[in-house]
Design an enzyme around this catalytic site. Structure first.
Site, PDB file in Angstrom:
ATOM      1  CG  HIS A 157       8.281  11.687  32.391  1.00 42.63           C
ATOM      2  ND1 HIS A 157       8.866  10.977  31.364  1.00 42.63           N
ATOM      3  CD2 HIS A 157       7.741  10.770  33.226  1.00 42.63           C
ATOM      4  CE1 HIS A 157       8.688   9.682  31.579  1.00 42.63           C
ATOM      5  NE2 HIS A 157       8.024   9.526  32.695  1.00 42.63           N
ATOM      6  N   PRO A 158      11.441  12.254  32.520  1.00 39.55           N
ATOM      7  CG  PRO A 158      12.440  10.532  33.757  1.00 39.55           C
ATOM      8  CD  PRO A 158      11.164  11.318  33.637  1.00 39.55           C
ATOM      9  CB  VAL A 159      10.563  10.698  27.597  1.00 38.36           C
ATOM     10  CG1 VAL A 159      10.867   9.276  27.988  1.00 38.36           C
ATOM     11  CG2 VAL A 159       9.131  11.087  27.970  1.00 38.36           C
ATOM     12  CE  LYS A 160       6.370  15.204  28.434  1.00 40.65           C
ATOM     13  NZ  LYS A 160       6.117  14.033  29.277  1.00 40.65           N
ATOM     14  CG  HIS A 161      11.996  19.452  25.067  1.00 38.88           C
ATOM     15  ND1 HIS A 161      10.646  19.229  25.174  1.00 38.88           N
ATOM     16  CD2 HIS A 161      12.259  19.576  23.741  1.00 38.88           C
ATOM     17  CE1 HIS A 161      10.107  19.234  23.963  1.00 38.88           C
ATOM     18  NE2 HIS A 161      11.058  19.435  23.083  1.00 38.88           N
TER      19      HIS A 161
END
Length: 392
Positions: free
Chosen positions: A187-191
């Site tokens: 997902h976009p907020v992951k690493h």
């Protein structure tokens, strides 16, 4: 409550993707190729993830929730089974059990690591328990050695929810090489991100084949699994699966991002260290504890506001910092508090640590492209708000 003048002109989010021209070009290259789905970019991405974590197989899915659903299927979770997990996680960690007709069992967290408590977990195992889904909350790995031992003794499957912990390690071994199956989220907020996406890694060939089957309609072209073979075009549906496939565009972005993972993790660790140093001597603020065997990749930084020092501190700090354009957040509401879960009979769940955590936890902005000035803004505003709340 008095507030200081705003120092920022735009909201600093708690998390954000970092996309560069190489990532964009990787997606463009796929768009100009013959395959934009079910093509070679999928294999390349899967191999890159598997090699990074030291796993034999990696199977890509359209998102992390689908990946967890598939892992429950591969583990044989079914109607009437129980699956143990933590209440302090995103909904998908327990919903995946419901999808298979099983019942999630919530075990309390430890108030130092915020991860599932292995001692309490041991007492929650029953004859109906089929699998354990421990969650590496904030990026700090669970005590997987203790959990895996419990599982081996009782013949259970461990599905490590590592949505937060790509790049983390436990006892100097990468997360992804420690459980029966491990899920990573993109997902976009992951690493690193593939837009949406999830991957299951495993060393088990049986799980690997079941995962492949589940993500593609339960359909196979493997002649060893088919009842007959009418020719090169022939396929058979041998079980009920879903269309959980990832596109080549997502895979190309994910593979490009994987090249930057170590740099992203280094920056996250730098920011987390600066936060902990700045807040450790502020009375009433509780900085995250790191288990001595765990090396976190810091998806989230959770700062707790001790209610002995701050009356309704977390809630007031949330609003005060948002007013100052510091985009704090709260991760997570205990899952059993959700109306749907209450309708299933989770009206009382004995998780006092999860309750205390939820009342005091605040997520600070943390992502690799934060500037040093962004970090200073967070530190200065948190300290100022802490003083105001204590004196208010």
């Amino acid at each position: 409550m008095k507030t200081a003048p705003l120092a920022r002109t735009e909201m600093l989010p708690y998390g954000k993707q970092a996309i560069d021209e190489d990532d964009i070009q990787a997606v463009v290259d796929v768009l100009r190729s013959d395959y934009i789905t079910q093509g070679p970019a999928i294999d390349s991405f899967e191999r890159r993830v598997a090699d990074y974590v030291g796993a034999r197989y990696a199977i890509a899915f359209c998102n992390g929730t689908a990946a967890l659903h598939a892992a429950c299927y591969a583990a044989g979770v079914g109607q009437g089974d129980e699956v143990i997990t933590t209440p302090i996680t995103f909904l998908a960690s327990s919903n995946c059990a419901l999808y298979m007709g099983a019942r999630p069992v919530f075990v309390d967290i430890k108030l130092d690591t915020y991860n599932i408590d292995p001692d309490r977990l041991a007492h929650a195992i029953t004859s109906r328990t089929k699998a354990i889904i421990p969650v590496d909350f904030t990026g700090q790995p669970v005590e997987i050695d203790r959990i895996a031992e419990l599982a081996r003794e009782r013949g259970l499957v461990v599905i490590q929810d590592a949505a937060h912990s790509l790049g983390s390690s436990y006892c100097h071994r990468k997360v992804g090489a420690l459980a029966d199956m491990t899920m990573f989220s993109f997902h976009p907020v992951k690493h690193v991100t593939s837009g949406e996406g999830g991957v299951i890694v495993t060393d088990n060939e049986h799980y690997y084949k079941r995962l492949q089957l589940f993500r593609s309609h339960g359909m196979t072209r493997d002649t060893t699994l088919m009842q007959k073979n009418d020719g090169p075009w022939y396929y058979e549906m041998i079980d009920l699966g879903y269309n959980f496939r990832m596109t080549d565009m997502q895979a190309a972005l994910g593979a490009s991002q994987m090249k930057k993972l170590d740099g992203f993790v280094r920056r996250r660790r730098e920011i987390a260290a600066r936060y902990s140093e700045a807040f450790s001597d502020v009375e009433g603020l509780i900085v995250p504890y790191q288990h001595p065997n765990a090396q976190s990749s810091w998806h989230l930084y959770i700062l707790r506001w001790d209610e002995k020092y701050f009356n309704d501190g977390r809630n007031r700090a949330f609003q005060a910092l948002r007013d100052r354009l510091i985009g704090v957040h709260v991760h997570y509401i205990p899952i059993y508090k959700q109306p749907y879960y209450r309708s299933l009979g989770y009206s009382y769940v004995d998780c006092p640590n999860a309750e205390e955590y939820y009342q005091t936890a605040l997520t600070l902005p943390l992502f690799p492209s934060m500037t040093d000035q962004d970090v200073r803004d967070v530190i200065n505003n948190v300290k100022e708000v802490a003083v105001i709340l204590k004196n208010d």
